[in-house]
Design a protein around this motif. Sequence first.
Motif, PDB file in Angstrom:
ATOM      1  N   ALA A 104      -6.967  -8.734  -0.597  1.00 49.72           N
ATOM      2  CA  ALA A 104      -7.633  -9.122   0.646  1.00 49.72           C
ATOM      3  C   ALA A 104      -6.900 -10.270   1.324  1.00 49.72           C
ATOM      4  O   ALA A 104      -6.720 -10.272   2.548  1.00 49.72           O
ATOM      5  CB  ALA A 104      -9.081  -9.507   0.373  1.00 49.72           C
ATOM      6  N   ALA A 105      -6.451 -11.241   0.541  1.00 50.72           N
ATOM      7  CA  ALA A 105      -5.725 -12.381   1.112  1.00 50.72           C
ATOM      8  C   ALA A 105      -4.374 -11.936   1.656  1.00 50.72           C
ATOM      9  O   ALA A 105      -3.955 -12.365   2.738  1.00 50.72           O
ATOM     10  CB  ALA A 105      -5.535 -13.471   0.063  1.00 50.72           C
ATOM     11  N   ALA A 106      -3.682 -11.059   0.912  1.00 48.99           N
ATOM     12  CA  ALA A 106      -2.407 -10.530   1.392  1.00 48.99           C
ATOM     13  C   ALA A 106      -2.629  -9.689   2.644  1.00 48.99           C
ATOM     14  O   ALA A 106      -1.863  -9.752   3.616  1.00 48.99           O
ATOM     15  CB  ALA A 106      -1.737  -9.700   0.299  1.00 48.99           C
ATOM     16  N   GLY A 107      -3.712  -8.892   2.637  1.00 47.07           N
ATOM     17  CA  GLY A 107      -4.020  -8.063   3.793  1.00 47.07           C
ATOM     18  C   GLY A 107      -4.355  -8.875   5.019  1.00 47.07           C
ATOM     19  O   GLY A 107      -4.044  -8.473   6.146  1.00 47.07           O
ATOM     20  N   GLN A 108      -4.986 -10.035   4.827  1.00 48.23           N
ATOM     21  CA  GLN A 108      -5.307 -10.892   5.968  1.00 48.23           C
ATOM     22  C   GLN A 108      -4.039 -11.359   6.679  1.00 48.23           C
ATOM     23  O   GLN A 108      -3.981 -11.394   7.904  1.00 48.23           O
ATOM     24  CB  GLN A 108      -6.124 -12.100   5.518  1.00 48.23           C
ATOM     25  N   LEU A 153       5.206   3.507   9.723  1.00 47.55           N
ATOM     26  CA  LEU A 153       6.607   3.094   9.767  1.00 47.55           C
ATOM     27  C   LEU A 153       6.805   1.614   9.449  1.00 47.55           C
ATOM     28  O   LEU A 153       7.586   1.283   8.571  1.00 47.55           O
ATOM     29  CB  LEU A 153       7.213   3.434  11.131  1.00 47.55           C
ATOM     30  N   PRO A 154       6.080   0.688  10.109  1.00 51.65           N
ATOM     31  CA  PRO A 154       6.380  -0.712   9.833  1.00 51.65           C
ATOM     32  C   PRO A 154       5.855  -1.209   8.490  1.00 51.65           C
ATOM     33  O   PRO A 154       6.362  -2.185   7.949  1.00 51.65           O
ATOM     34  CB  PRO A 154       5.694  -1.454  10.988  1.00 51.65           C
ATOM     35  N   LEU A 155       4.815  -0.559   7.920  1.00 50.94           N
ATOM     36  CA  LEU A 155       4.201  -1.055   6.689  1.00 50.94           C
ATOM     37  C   LEU A 155       4.478  -0.139   5.502  1.00 50.94           C
ATOM     38  O   LEU A 155       4.636   1.070   5.666  1.00 50.94           O
ATOM     39  CB  LEU A 155       2.679  -1.184   6.878  1.00 50.94           C
ATOM     40  N   THR A 156       4.507  -0.720   4.337  1.00 53.48           N
ATOM     41  CA  THR A 156       4.640   0.058   3.103  1.00 53.48           C
ATOM     42  C   THR A 156       3.256   0.540   2.678  1.00 53.48           C
ATOM     43  O   THR A 156       2.230   0.086   3.184  1.00 53.48           O
ATOM     44  CB  THR A 156       5.229  -0.809   1.982  1.00 53.48           C
ATOM     45  N   ASP A 157       3.219   1.459   1.719  1.00 53.87           N
ATOM     46  CA  ASP A 157       1.936   1.941   1.200  1.00 53.87           C
ATOM     47  C   ASP A 157       1.109   0.786   0.643  1.00 53.87           C
ATOM     48  O   ASP A 157      -0.111   0.721   0.842  1.00 53.87           O
ATOM     49  CB  ASP A 157       2.173   2.978   0.099  1.00 53.87           C
ATOM     50  N   ARG A 158       1.769  -0.109  -0.048  1.00 53.35           N
ATOM     51  CA  ARG A 158       1.063  -1.255  -0.634  1.00 53.35           C
ATOM     52  C   ARG A 158       0.500  -2.162   0.452  1.00 53.35           C
ATOM     53  O   ARG A 158      -0.649  -2.615   0.362  1.00 53.35           O
ATOM     54  CB  ARG A 158       2.029  -2.040  -1.533  1.00 53.35           C
ATOM     55  N   SER A 159       1.285  -2.416   1.498  1.00 55.65           N
ATOM     56  CA  SER A 159       0.823  -3.269   2.586  1.00 55.65           C
ATOM     57  C   SER A 159      -0.343  -2.638   3.329  1.00 55.65           C
ATOM     58  O   SER A 159      -1.279  -3.328   3.747  1.00 55.65           O
ATOM     59  CB  SER A 159       1.967  -3.552   3.568  1.00 55.65           C
ATOM     60  N   ILE A 160      -0.287  -1.313   3.498  1.00 51.82           N
ATOM     61  CA  ILE A 160      -1.380  -0.601   4.162  1.00 51.82           C
ATOM     62  C   ILE A 160      -2.660  -0.735   3.356  1.00 51.82           C
ATOM     63  O   ILE A 160      -3.739  -0.993   3.893  1.00 51.82           O
ATOM     64  CB  ILE A 160      -1.016   0.880   4.361  1.00 51.82           C
ATOM     65  N   ARG A 161      -2.541  -0.594   2.029  1.00 51.32           N
ATOM     66  CA  ARG A 161      -3.726  -0.721   1.182  1.00 51.32           C
ATOM     67  C   ARG A 161      -4.287  -2.135   1.248  1.00 51.32           C
ATOM     68  O   ARG A 161      -5.505  -2.339   1.328  1.00 51.32           O
ATOM     69  CB  ARG A 161      -3.397  -0.360  -0.264  1.00 51.32           C
ATOM     70  N   GLN A 162      -3.424  -3.127   1.204  1.00 49.71           N
ATOM     71  CA  GLN A 162      -3.875  -4.520   1.270  1.00 49.71           C
ATOM     72  C   GLN A 162      -4.591  -4.795   2.592  1.00 49.71           C
ATOM     73  O   GLN A 162      -5.633  -5.465   2.620  1.00 49.71           O
ATOM     74  CB  GLN A 162      -2.681  -5.459   1.096  1.00 49.71           C
ATOM     75  N   THR A 163      -4.031  -4.273   3.674  1.00 48.15           N
ATOM     76  CA  THR A 163      -4.664  -4.457   4.976  1.00 48.15           C
ATOM     77  C   THR A 163      -6.020  -3.778   5.008  1.00 48.15           C
ATOM     78  O   THR A 163      -6.992  -4.318   5.559  1.00 48.15           O
ATOM     79  CB  THR A 163      -3.772  -3.889   6.100  1.00 48.15           C
ATOM     80  N   ALA A 164      -6.105  -2.587   4.424  1.00 45.37           N
ATOM     81  CA  ALA A 164      -7.372  -1.854   4.386  1.00 45.37           C
ATOM     82  C   ALA A 164      -8.429  -2.622   3.597  1.00 45.37           C
ATOM     83  O   ALA A 164      -9.606  -2.641   3.969  1.00 45.37           O
ATOM     84  CB  ALA A 164      -7.150  -0.470   3.790  1.00 45.37           C
ATOM     85  N   VAL A 165      -8.021  -3.243   2.505  1.00 42.82           N
ATOM     86  CA  VAL A 165      -8.961  -4.042   1.712  1.00 42.82           C
ATOM     87  C   VAL A 165      -9.519  -5.184   2.557  1.00 42.82           C
ATOM     88  O   VAL A 165     -10.727  -5.470   2.536  1.00 42.82           O
ATOM     89  CB  VAL A 165      -8.267  -4.585   0.441  1.00 42.82           C
ATOM     90  N   TYR A 166      -8.655  -5.831   3.321  1.00 41.82           N
ATOM     91  CA  TYR A 166      -9.113  -6.922   4.183  1.00 41.82           C
ATOM     92  C   TYR A 166     -10.046  -6.407   5.274  1.00 41.82           C
ATOM     93  O   TYR A 166     -11.096  -7.009   5.547  1.00 41.82           O
ATOM     94  CB  TYR A 166      -7.920  -7.647   4.798  1.00 41.82           C
ATOM     95  N   VAL A 167      -9.684  -5.289   5.913  1.00 42.14           N
ATOM     96  CA  VAL A 167     -10.535  -4.726   6.970  1.00 42.14           C
ATOM     97  C   VAL A 167     -11.898  -4.343   6.396  1.00 42.14           C
ATOM     98  O   VAL A 167     -12.928  -4.559   7.038  1.00 42.14           O
ATOM     99  CB  VAL A 167      -9.852  -3.507   7.623  1.00 42.14           C
ATOM    100  N   ARG A 168     -11.908  -3.786   5.191  1.00 40.05           N
ATOM    101  CA  ARG A 168     -13.190  -3.439   4.572  1.00 40.05           C
ATOM    102  C   ARG A 168     -14.031  -4.694   4.341  1.00 40.05           C
ATOM    103  O   ARG A 168     -15.253  -4.671   4.528  1.00 40.05           O
ATOM    104  CB  ARG A 168     -12.968  -2.711   3.246  1.00 40.05           C
ATOM    105  N   SER A 169     -13.386  -5.789   3.987  1.00 35.53           N
ATOM    106  CA  SER A 169     -14.146  -7.034   3.806  1.00 35.53           C
ATOM    107  C   SER A 169     -14.742  -7.516   5.127  1.00 35.53           C
ATOM    108  O   SER A 169     -15.824  -8.092   5.156  1.00 35.53           O
ATOM    109  CB  SER A 169     -13.243  -8.120   3.199  1.00 35.53           C
ATOM    110  N   ILE A 226      -5.150   3.433   9.236  1.00 35.94           N
ATOM    111  CA  ILE A 226      -4.001   2.537   9.378  1.00 35.94           C
ATOM    112  C   ILE A 226      -2.700   3.341   9.270  1.00 35.94           C
ATOM    113  O   ILE A 226      -1.741   3.099   9.999  1.00 35.94           O
ATOM    114  CB  ILE A 226      -4.038   1.423   8.315  1.00 35.94           C
ATOM    115  N   SER A 227      -2.695   4.312   8.385  1.00 35.69           N
ATOM    116  CA  SER A 227      -1.486   5.117   8.175  1.00 35.69           C
ATOM    117  C   SER A 227      -1.210   6.069   9.334  1.00 35.69           C
ATOM    118  O   SER A 227      -0.065   6.203   9.781  1.00 35.69           O
ATOM    119  CB  SER A 227      -1.613   5.935   6.888  1.00 35.69           C
ATOM    120  N   GLY A 228      -2.257   6.737   9.822  1.00 34.75           N
ATOM    121  CA  GLY A 228      -2.049   7.795  10.805  1.00 34.75           C
ATOM    122  C   GLY A 228      -2.519   7.503  12.207  1.00 34.75           C
ATOM    123  O   GLY A 228      -2.267   8.289  13.125  1.00 34.75           O
TER     124      GLY A 228
END
Length: 257
Positions: A34-38, A92-108, A78-80
């Motif tokens: 969540a912190a990385a996603g923020q 394109l700009p984000l990796t799978d890991r970064s997309i997941r981290q961002t999603a965790v933050y958005v869910r929060s 976020i992906s599509g």
Amino acid sequence: MLRRTALPAALVLALAAPAAGQSRPSASSGITDAAAGQKIFEAQCAWCHGTDGVGGTGPNLQGKLRHATDLKSIIEIISGGISGTEMPSFRLPLTDRSIRQTAVYVRSLSRAVTRPVAGDARRGAALYDSSGCGSCHVVDGTGGTVGPELTRIGATRGAPYLHDALVKPAASHPPGYLVVRAIGLDGAEVRGVRVNEDVFWILIRDAGGTVHSLEKSKLAKVERQLDSSLMPSYESRFSPAQLDDVVAYLAGLRGDR
């Protein structure tokens, strides 16, 4: 003397794994997803969705999300991206890991208590009607067609964007409402929103709602005014409290009826 017994590898992994719903620590830095996603959100998403996801040109992400119900669906968006909207793909700009981290933050953010919008929506509705806003905008099937439809504007635009649109309409007007000024060979002038254009013709809807079909060969000039809007500024027409009231009314328009 106590005797130590080695734990099975599967049990060690189970004890080390985060509990359901918890954010997983980042292997490289030890911070949570969540912190990385923020951090990613602030760099890539806050331009549209505002700081802390309170909304801007993109919708408010605090509270119930219209297009997503769980982490998986947020990752997919976020992906599509979302077809038919201004939400692009970040594959394109984000990796799978970064997309997941961002999603965790958005869910929060979606679990956060929605911040109340300042102002009184009922007073805002009365101001909207008395100021003639309905002559240009449609709400629930009623109104003019010069400006964008507002039936669901509260679900697609945040309060900060709505406030800016009232006081600085030329800076925040939506795509598809390009203002053009056409001057005929006889000096006649038509100014309004471009409806359609091809090599030979241009269609312009003026402030009164009339659509003019103009043949380009009969025009002396066509100006595309990228920084203009047909909508007037209400910064001096409304008091700060009245602006808050109108924003509260617009923010509540979510197409629920």
